[in-house]
Structure formats: C-alpha cells, structure tokens
Design a protein around this motif. Structure first.
Motif, PDB file in Angstrom:
ATOM      1  N   UNK A   1      96.662  36.929  90.908  1.00 50.63           N
ATOM      2  CA  UNK A   1      95.793  37.480  89.878  1.00 50.63           C
ATOM      3  C   UNK A   1      94.504  37.943  90.547  1.00 50.63           C
ATOM      4  N   UNK A   2      94.094  39.162  90.228  1.00 46.30           N
ATOM      5  CA  UNK A   2      92.966  39.795  90.909  1.00 46.30           C
ATOM      6  C   UNK A   2      91.812  40.014  89.930  1.00 46.30           C
ATOM      7  N   UNK A   3      90.593  39.902  90.453  1.00 45.91           N
ATOM      8  CA  UNK A   3      89.399  40.125  89.630  1.00 45.91           C
ATOM      9  C   UNK A   3      88.370  40.871  90.460  1.00 45.91           C
ATOM     10  N   UNK A   4      87.333  41.374  89.798  1.00 45.49           N
ATOM     11  CA  UNK A   4      86.324  42.145  90.510  1.00 45.49           C
ATOM     12  C   UNK A   4      85.290  41.208  91.126  1.00 45.49           C
ATOM     13  N   UNK A   5      84.972  41.406  92.416  1.00 44.27           N
ATOM     14  CA  UNK A   5      84.025  40.498  93.076  1.00 44.27           C
ATOM     15  C   UNK A   5      82.670  40.478  92.360  1.00 44.27           C
TER      16      UNK A   5
ATOM     17  N   UNK B   1      92.295  36.317  93.584  1.00 42.04           N
ATOM     18  CA  UNK B   1      91.530  36.953  94.648  1.00 42.04           C
ATOM     19  C   UNK B   1      90.583  38.024  94.116  1.00 42.04           C
ATOM     20  N   UNK B   2      89.417  38.112  94.731  1.00 41.78           N
ATOM     21  CA  UNK B   2      88.486  39.194  94.415  1.00 41.78           C
ATOM     22  C   UNK B   2      88.969  40.462  95.097  1.00 41.78           C
ATOM     23  N   UNK B   3      89.022  41.558  94.332  1.00 43.18           N
ATOM     24  CA  UNK B   3      89.446  42.843  94.908  1.00 43.18           C
ATOM     25  C   UNK B   3      88.464  43.927  94.483  1.00 43.18           C
ATOM     26  N   UNK B   4      87.732  44.501  95.453  1.00 45.60           N
ATOM     27  CA  UNK B   4      86.697  45.483  95.113  1.00 45.60           C
ATOM     28  C   UNK B   4      87.229  46.875  94.800  1.00 45.60           C
ATOM     29  N   UNK B   5      88.488  47.162  95.135  1.00 49.31           N
ATOM     30  CA  UNK B   5      88.978  48.542  95.168  1.00 49.31           C
ATOM     31  C   UNK B   5      89.858  48.923  93.982  1.00 49.31           C
ATOM     32  N   UNK B   6      89.959  48.068  92.980  1.00 46.41           N
ATOM     33  CA  UNK B   6      90.858  48.391  91.865  1.00 46.41           C
ATOM     34  C   UNK B   6      90.057  48.990  90.709  1.00 46.41           C
TER      35      UNK B   6
ATOM     36  N   UNK C   1      89.467  47.281  87.344  1.00 45.78           N
ATOM     37  CA  UNK C   1      88.601  46.093  87.416  1.00 45.78           C
ATOM     38  C   UNK C   1      87.148  46.504  87.631  1.00 45.78           C
ATOM     39  N   UNK C   2      86.977  47.551  88.414  1.00 42.42           N
ATOM     40  CA  UNK C   2      85.627  47.975  88.783  1.00 42.42           C
ATOM     41  C   UNK C   2      84.879  48.610  87.616  1.00 42.42           C
ATOM     42  N   UNK C   3      85.575  49.438  86.836  1.00 41.52           N
ATOM     43  CA  UNK C   3      84.862  50.246  85.845  1.00 41.52           C
ATOM     44  C   UNK C   3      84.948  49.718  84.410  1.00 41.52           C
ATOM     45  N   UNK C   4      85.706  48.671  84.175  1.00 42.75           N
ATOM     46  CA  UNK C   4      85.672  48.061  82.849  1.00 42.75           C
ATOM     47  C   UNK C   4      84.396  47.229  82.741  1.00 42.75           C
ATOM     48  N   UNK C   5      83.837  47.185  81.530  1.00 47.07           N
ATOM     49  CA  UNK C   5      82.522  46.558  81.380  1.00 47.07           C
ATOM     50  C   UNK C   5      82.607  45.129  80.848  1.00 47.07           C
TER      51      UNK C   5
ATOM     52  N   UNK D   1      90.993  41.232  84.569  1.00 50.51           N
ATOM     53  CA  UNK D   1      91.892  40.754  85.624  1.00 50.51           C
ATOM     54  C   UNK D   1      93.103  41.670  85.709  1.00 50.51           C
ATOM     55  N   UNK D   2      93.727  41.660  86.873  1.00 52.85           N
ATOM     56  CA  UNK D   2      94.998  42.374  87.066  1.00 52.85           C
ATOM     57  C   UNK D   2      96.002  41.348  87.578  1.00 52.85           C
TER      58      UNK D   2
END
Ligand SMILES: [Zn+2]
Length: 182
Positions: A93-97, A125-130, A133-137, A141-142
């Motif tokens: 499961x991925x989230x924005x750092x 895990x934190x993932x900066x490139x998705x 995740x990055x642009x939702x306010x 999670x993914x």
C-alpha cells in the motif's frame, strides 16, 4: 462515519488496460475488486463514489478532479502489480510522503490485508511519483492487490474468494483508520 465521503478509484480502464498477463487485464481486476469494496463501504455507512463503474478510459487528471471536486474525506486507488520477473509477489500500500493521515491509512489497510490474506507483505511505502497520490487534496492511498505476472497470485486474483477477502480487508482497514484518527 456518516457523511464521510470516500472516493474509490479502479486503476486504468478503456484503452489503458494497465498490466496484462495471459489474457488477464489489470483494468478488469481493479474494477471488480473496487465494485466489491464499494458495497462493503456503503454497508459501513460511508458515502462512496467510484471514479469509474465500467470499462472506460479516465486520465489521471480526471481521477484527481473527481476526488478534489467533492468534499472527499479519503481516496483509495485500486491496482494490481506486474513485474518483469514472474517471481515478484505480494501486496503493498502506497501513500504520498509527508501525508501523516495517508501514512496511517496505508498502514491500517496493509495490516488488515496481511492479517486476512496468506500473502507476502511488501509493506506500506511512501511514493513521491504517483500522480493520484500527489495531486489529491485528501489522505490518499494506492493499494497493489497482488502481481498478475506471478502465477500463484494471478490464479488468486481471478477467484471470487480472493476478491471478496481483499475488498473486506481494505474495508476493515478503513474502519480502523476512523477509530485511530478520532
Ligand atoms: Zn495499475
């Protein structure tokens, strides 16, 4: 949990099949699992919205817009993984750092899936490139529900049992999240 709006996002769709292996399309698995999750979250009393409910193409920007346009509380994108090695396996499961709530949500969902499913734990895990995740306010999670390129996991992913179990685990994780943050 009433009045909380959850947007759930089946990854890919339409002309974008996502990962493919042996006639299995990621876009179809994602939609199927997300539809099950929709019912379970509704049963818990959430207002739930799916970014797509059929096999249609949506850009990443479209998905973010759907999430950001309403008063969405959390966003969950559903995907399946693929790798060049057929040995790669497990769920993650991925989230924005830097998103504290995103990290909490990713952690409870990942733990819930690992508790319920007999499958390799790749962690949260934190993932900066998705993009989604990055642009939702809101906390987002993914979930990667397994590898379609791994024979054992692709055989699981096409069963009702696995799809139900993973949807139930994600739904339980969401319930945990709201206990944890209040
Ligand atoms: Zn995907």
């Amino acid at each position: 949990m009433k009045n909380k709006i959850i947007v759930i996002d089946p990854g890919h769709g339409g002309r974008d099949p996502g990962a493919t292996a042996d006639g299995i399309y990621e876009k179809d698995l994602n939609l199927n699992i997300t539809a099950r999750l929709f019912i379970l979250l509704k049963d818990l009393g959430f207002k739930v919205k799916m970014t797509r409910t059929d096999n249609r193409y949506l850009s990443l920007g479209d998905r973010v817009k759907i999430a950001n346009d309403v008063n969405t509380d959390i966003f969950i994108s559903i995907h399946c993984n693929a790798a060049s090695s057929n040995k790669a396996n497990g769920i993650e499961t991925l989230y924005y750092p830097g998103s504290d709530k995103g990290k909490i949500l990713a952690g409870v969902i990942q733990h819930s899936m690992i508790d319920k499913l007999n499958i390799t734990d790749r962690g949260f895990k934190a993932r900066p490139d998705l993009f989604v995740l990055k642009y939702t306010s809101m906390p987002a999670v993914l979930v990667e529900c397994g590898f379609i390129t791994n024979l054992e996991e692709s055989e699981l992913l096409i069963t009702d049992k696995y799809r139900n179990d993973i949807a139930a685990a994600i739904s339980d994780g969401v319930g945990e999240y709201y206990k944890k943050i209040k």
